[in-house]
Design a protein around this motif. Sequence first.
Motif, PDB file in Angstrom:
ATOM      1  N   GLU A 158       0.866  -1.134   0.299  1.00  0.00           N
ATOM      2  CA  GLU A 158      -0.180  -0.110  -0.135  1.00  0.00           C
ATOM      3  C   GLU A 158       1.148   1.258  -0.303  1.00  0.00           C
ATOM      4  N   ASP A 159       1.808   1.561   1.052  1.00  0.00           N
ATOM      5  CA  ASP A 159       2.868   2.253   0.939  1.00  0.00           C
ATOM      6  C   ASP A 159       3.410   2.522  -0.626  1.00  0.00           C
ATOM      7  N   VAL A 160       4.065   1.348  -1.136  1.00  0.00           N
ATOM      8  CA  VAL A 160       4.543   1.906  -2.307  1.00  0.00           C
ATOM      9  C   VAL A 160       3.352   2.230  -3.560  1.00  0.00           C
ATOM     10  N   SER A 161       1.957   1.774  -3.432  1.00  0.00           N
ATOM     11  CA  SER A 161       0.949   1.924  -4.568  1.00  0.00           C
ATOM     12  C   SER A 161       0.760   3.782  -4.209  1.00  0.00           C
ATOM     13  N   THR A 200       9.894  -9.046  -2.260  1.00  0.00           N
ATOM     14  CA  THR A 200       9.392  -8.420  -1.249  1.00  0.00           C
ATOM     15  C   THR A 200      10.824  -7.205  -1.506  1.00  0.00           C
ATOM     16  N   SER A 201      12.076  -7.496  -1.525  1.00  0.00           N
ATOM     17  CA  SER A 201      13.125  -7.025  -1.809  1.00  0.00           C
ATOM     18  C   SER A 201      12.981  -6.202  -2.550  1.00  0.00           C
ATOM     19  N   MET A 202      12.644  -5.949  -4.084  1.00  0.00           N
ATOM     20  CA  MET A 202      12.811  -5.532  -5.242  1.00  0.00           C
ATOM     21  C   MET A 202      11.522  -4.131  -4.515  1.00  0.00           C
ATOM     22  N   VAL A 203      10.528  -4.893  -3.954  1.00  0.00           N
ATOM     23  CA  VAL A 203       9.323  -3.815  -3.799  1.00  0.00           C
ATOM     24  C   VAL A 203       9.598  -2.798  -2.814  1.00  0.00           C
ATOM     25  N   LEU A 204      10.679  -3.026  -1.548  1.00  0.00           N
ATOM     26  CA  LEU A 204      11.262  -2.811  -1.004  1.00  0.00           C
ATOM     27  C   LEU A 204      12.442  -0.909  -1.965  1.00  0.00           C
ATOM     28  N   GLY A 205      13.397  -2.021  -2.281  1.00  0.00           N
ATOM     29  CA  GLY A 205      14.100  -1.043  -3.376  1.00  0.00           C
ATOM     30  C   GLY A 205      13.246   0.014  -4.001  1.00  0.00           C
ATOM     31  N   ALA A 206      11.740  -0.279  -4.604  1.00  0.00           N
ATOM     32  CA  ALA A 206      10.894   0.434  -5.750  1.00  0.00           C
ATOM     33  C   ALA A 206      10.394   1.761  -4.800  1.00  0.00           C
ATOM     34  N   ARG A 207      10.122   1.236  -3.193  1.00  0.00           N
ATOM     35  CA  ARG A 207       9.833   2.155  -2.219  1.00  0.00           C
ATOM     36  C   ARG A 207      10.750   3.077  -1.630  1.00  0.00           C
ATOM     37  N   GLU A 208      12.460   2.831  -1.819  1.00  0.00           N
ATOM     38  CA  GLU A 208      13.077   4.110  -1.108  1.00  0.00           C
ATOM     39  C   GLU A 208      13.086   4.642  -2.953  1.00  0.00           C
ATOM     40  N   ALA A 209      13.703   3.939  -3.908  1.00  0.00           N
ATOM     41  CA  ALA A 209      13.543   4.948  -4.779  1.00  0.00           C
ATOM     42  C   ALA A 209      12.666   5.975  -5.345  1.00  0.00           C
ATOM     43  N   LEU A 210      11.305   5.211  -4.828  1.00  0.00           N
ATOM     44  CA  LEU A 210      10.146   6.260  -5.488  1.00  0.00           C
ATOM     45  C   LEU A 210      10.019   7.652  -4.019  1.00  0.00           C
ATOM     46  N   ARG A 211      10.979   6.986  -2.949  1.00  0.00           N
ATOM     47  CA  ARG A 211      11.155   7.973  -2.062  1.00  0.00           C
ATOM     48  C   ARG A 211      11.405   9.080  -2.269  1.00  0.00           C
TER      49      ARG A 211
END
Length: 349
Positions: A18-21, A209-220
């Motif tokens: 949800e955070d990434v979304s 989830t490792s990829m999603v964590l990477g995505a979250r950091e990039a988007l942040r």
Amino acid sequence: MATAPLAADDPAIQALIEDVSNLEKQVFRADTACALTLPGASRAGIEAVIASLVEPGDRVLVGVYGHFGELLCTLATRHGATVERVDAEWGTTVDVQAIVSRVRETGPKLVAIVHADTSTGIVQPLSEIGAACRESGALLLVDCVLSIGGCEVDVAGWDIDAAVGGLQKCLGGPPGLALVTLSERAQGALSKRAHSAYLDLSRSIGVSTSMVLGAREALRIVLEEGLESRWRRHRAASEALRAGLAAMGLELFTKKDSVPMITLVKVPRGIDEAGVRQQLLLEHGIEIMAAFGPLRGNVWRIGTMGTNARLPSVLSVLGGLEAVLASRGFSIKRGAAVDAATQLSRQLL
Ligand SMILES: Cc1ncc(COP(=O)(O)O)c(C=O)c1O
């Protein structure tokens, strides 16, 4: 990304997704659209949208002005669509009025087009195409793989039903995850029997989830910098690069309508296109790209994307290219490129 991976049923996953979304919606300016992350290259996201919206025999209209427009045609054809194309010469945009008339005349189920094609460095205006699709009931799929994070993308404002991005270009993240937004209309049109069992957007597709964590950091990081500052930084880097290339005596292929994240420059007569790329990589650790299709052999493509859209990277490329070209007998005023790029950059920043 080095955090221990979460198991598929870990309750923490839902909050992470949800955070990434939410971050994704802000970066795509996607309002109420749903935003997904899918495993695979960006093209997995494009294929998932096509496989989930298009039934065999549906009409799909594709605007083609470069290599990645061809990819849209290939994917739609592979999934059984009847594809109609509106073509533009490489280096130009597709005629918006030609697309709008075909949408009105033929009523396709889906219109697919690339926002910024990496093969030509051209950006395609979209808002009138989006409006025509809304009017006629067609869905609009846009490949934003190159543009997202580097120049304006306005999914809600341009009536885009499905936008697809990748992390690895101007978002500055790792490759391996596709970002997809779906409007309410697109969600309502998802096929009950998607033409792919794995890339079926009507059910949840497991991601690492490792990829999603990477995505979250990039988007942040993108949002922390601010979208508009990021677009300005990409523009400033490409203008500095272009000033430097011109000062080196090279002719740009990139003209107006060009995007700020890739610059196409003509290979001087008598210079070995592939040899220069290879030498630049070996001696300077810098990779520039060959061109596709009709431009292959005649043009180099130089990216200024994400973390590389900064003056130090631009100066490294200019310095390296100058040294390689000079070693191959191309007449150059040494130092002029770096000086021109630095001077322009001081004015722009
Ligand atoms: C405009 C555009 N679309 C799609 C793609 C495909 O991306 P991927 O290689 O991540 O599938 C690329 C990659 O260069 C691209 O530039």
